[in-house]
Scaffold this motif. Structure first.
Motif, PDB file in Angstrom:
ATOM      1  N   SER A 155      -0.139   9.259   2.484  1.00 21.99           N
ATOM      2  CA  SER A 155      -1.088   8.185   2.800  1.00 21.99           C
ATOM      3  C   SER A 155      -2.232   8.139   1.803  1.00 21.99           C
ATOM      4  O   SER A 155      -2.647   7.062   1.367  1.00 21.99           O
ATOM      5  N   ASN A 207      -0.916   6.631  -1.421  1.00 20.55           N
ATOM      6  CA  ASN A 207      -0.745   5.180  -1.332  1.00 20.55           C
ATOM      7  C   ASN A 207      -2.085   4.452  -1.306  1.00 20.55           C
ATOM      8  O   ASN A 207      -2.235   3.397  -1.933  1.00 20.55           O
ATOM      9  N   HIS A 217      -3.335   1.787  -4.134  1.00 19.01           N
ATOM     10  CA  HIS A 217      -3.772   0.442  -3.749  1.00 19.01           C
ATOM     11  C   HIS A 217      -5.184   0.154  -4.273  1.00 19.01           C
ATOM     12  O   HIS A 217      -5.443  -0.900  -4.864  1.00 19.01           O
TER      13      HIS A 217
END
Length: 90
Positions: A39, A42, A46
């Protein structure tokens, strides 16, 4: 002679139980760490794609996010390796 055999068998069983407990603990910890690490990776990826006009796109923030991504990826690889070693040990 019989008491010695019992002691040796007890030591072997104790060592095996300790090894199994260690293996279970490592498996649980590694699985619990993998998801949050992915997580973080990611999220960093992003945020790293945000345009430079965005406040979080400042060079300093981008540099920090790149370091976060690199470190997180390394930690995930370590966790994966430890799980692989655990499978081999089983």
């Amino acid at each position: 002679l019989e008491a010695t055999e019992v002691q040796q068998r007890t030591k072997l069983l104790t060592a095996d139980a300790a090894k199994q407990a260690r293996s279970r603990l490592i498996r649980m910890v590694m699985h619990d760490l993998r998801s949050p690490l992915l997580s973080v990776i990611n999220l960093a990826l992003h945020m790293n794609k945000l345009p430079p006009t965005t406040q979080v796109g400042s060079p300093r923030v981008v540099e920090s996010l790149q370091a976060l991504t690199t470190c997180s990826s390394l930690m995930e690889n370590i966790v994966s390796d430890m799980l692989d070693f655990e499978r081999i040990d089983s």
